[in-house]
Design an enzyme around this catalytic site. Structure first.
Site: not given
Length: 296
Positions: A97-98, A124, A127, A171-172
């Site tokens: 996962e990130y 991953e 998003e 993720s942003r």
């Protein structure tokens, strides 16, 4: 992936929080990609014994068992680097996962290790599989950006477990890079009130065409999980996100991508572009962290 699998990859899930629980659910349900995977067990620091008939196994067994060929790393971010290194050294493929790591240099080292071992290392990014991102991608294509901003709010997050806000919020940053290309850091500030569990990070970025983008992460008690965006183009503006539908099975979609990699169905060009984007975002996150700490 529509063909009948000739073999199944044995999988262990490390960490059984929200993401790990969703991974276990997807692995146990009859999906196209799950047909290529065989869930052997899970690893947790907690003594749980089993979850929905899935057996807990020790980290040592997961690393040494020839039945385990794949590790899903779903633990807190601060532990990712160590787990990835251990499983790659043990000759296992890794889905994580990130963020993959809390350091750009560590991520580079791990990718080199994966290449040396001939194993898939997949970070991953659910998003990018969201309906909102698909909508944005269509909206910005072919448009000339003048300026933009992205504000994310949420409840408090422990930095010791999930990393500096530029990493926990990567993720942003990935959205911005995926929409507007590689970015340069102009400045960054971090305001903290630790007694109130409140923090606000403000980052000023610039596109390759020298267009300004502002990214703000604000977290504290009572703040609802929300995303506010504003993009101004020569041809008009996009203010906030319309309701574009429910995000369905985004972790499963990510698993589908991972299985395609295991089966060698991604081109070298696609893999190189993804790796370049991931490393660029991790590099930016680290530069933001350095900039904020230099101002303290």
């Amino acid at each position: 992936m529509n063909a009948e699998p000739e073999r199944k990859f044995g999988v262990v899930v490390v960490g059984v929080g929200r993401a790990g629980s969703v991974r276990i659910r997807d692995l146990r349900n009859p999906h196209a990609s799950s047909a290529f995977l065989n869930l052997i067990g899970f690893v947790s620091r907690r003594e749980l014994r089993n979850i929905d008939e899935v057996q807990q196994i020790s980290l040592e067994n997961a690393l040494s068992s020839p039945k385990v060929e794949v590790a899903y790393i779903c633990s807190e971010s601060s532990s990712h680097e160590d787990y990835i290194r251990q499983f790659l050294n043990a000759g296992k493929h890794v889905l994580v996962e990130y963020p993959m790591t809390l350091s750009w240099e560590a991520a580079q080292d791990l990718w080199k290790l994966a290449e040396q071992k001939g194993k898939v290392l997949h970070e991953e990014h659910v998003e990018l599989l969201m309906e909102e991102f698909a909508f944005l991608k269509k909206e910005v294509v072919g448009k000339d950006l003048l300026k933009g901003s992205l504000l994310f709010t949420a409840g408090p997050l422990e930095e010791e477990r999930f990393g500096f806000p530029a990493f926990s919020g990567i993720s942003r940053l990935t959205w911005l890079v995926s929409l507007f290309g590689e970015l340069s850091l102009i400045s960054a500030t971090l305001e903290e009130r630790k007694e109130d569990q409140h923090m606000k990070m403000t980052v000023c970025l610039e596109t390759e065409n020298k267009r300004p983008l502002t990214w703000i992460e604000e977290k504290g008690p009572g703040l609802k999980r929300n995303r506010h965006l504003s993009f101004h183009f020569k041809s008009g503006s996009l203010e906030n996100m319309p309701n574009v539908g429910v995000n369905k099975n985004i972790f499963l979609k990510d698993q589908n991508i991972f299985v395609q990699k295991l089966l060698g169905q991604f081109s070298e060009k696609e893999l190189a572009a993804e790796k370049k984007r991931i490393l660029h975002c991790l590099w930016l996150a680290e530069e933001i962290q350095k900039y904020c700490y230099s101002k303290k």
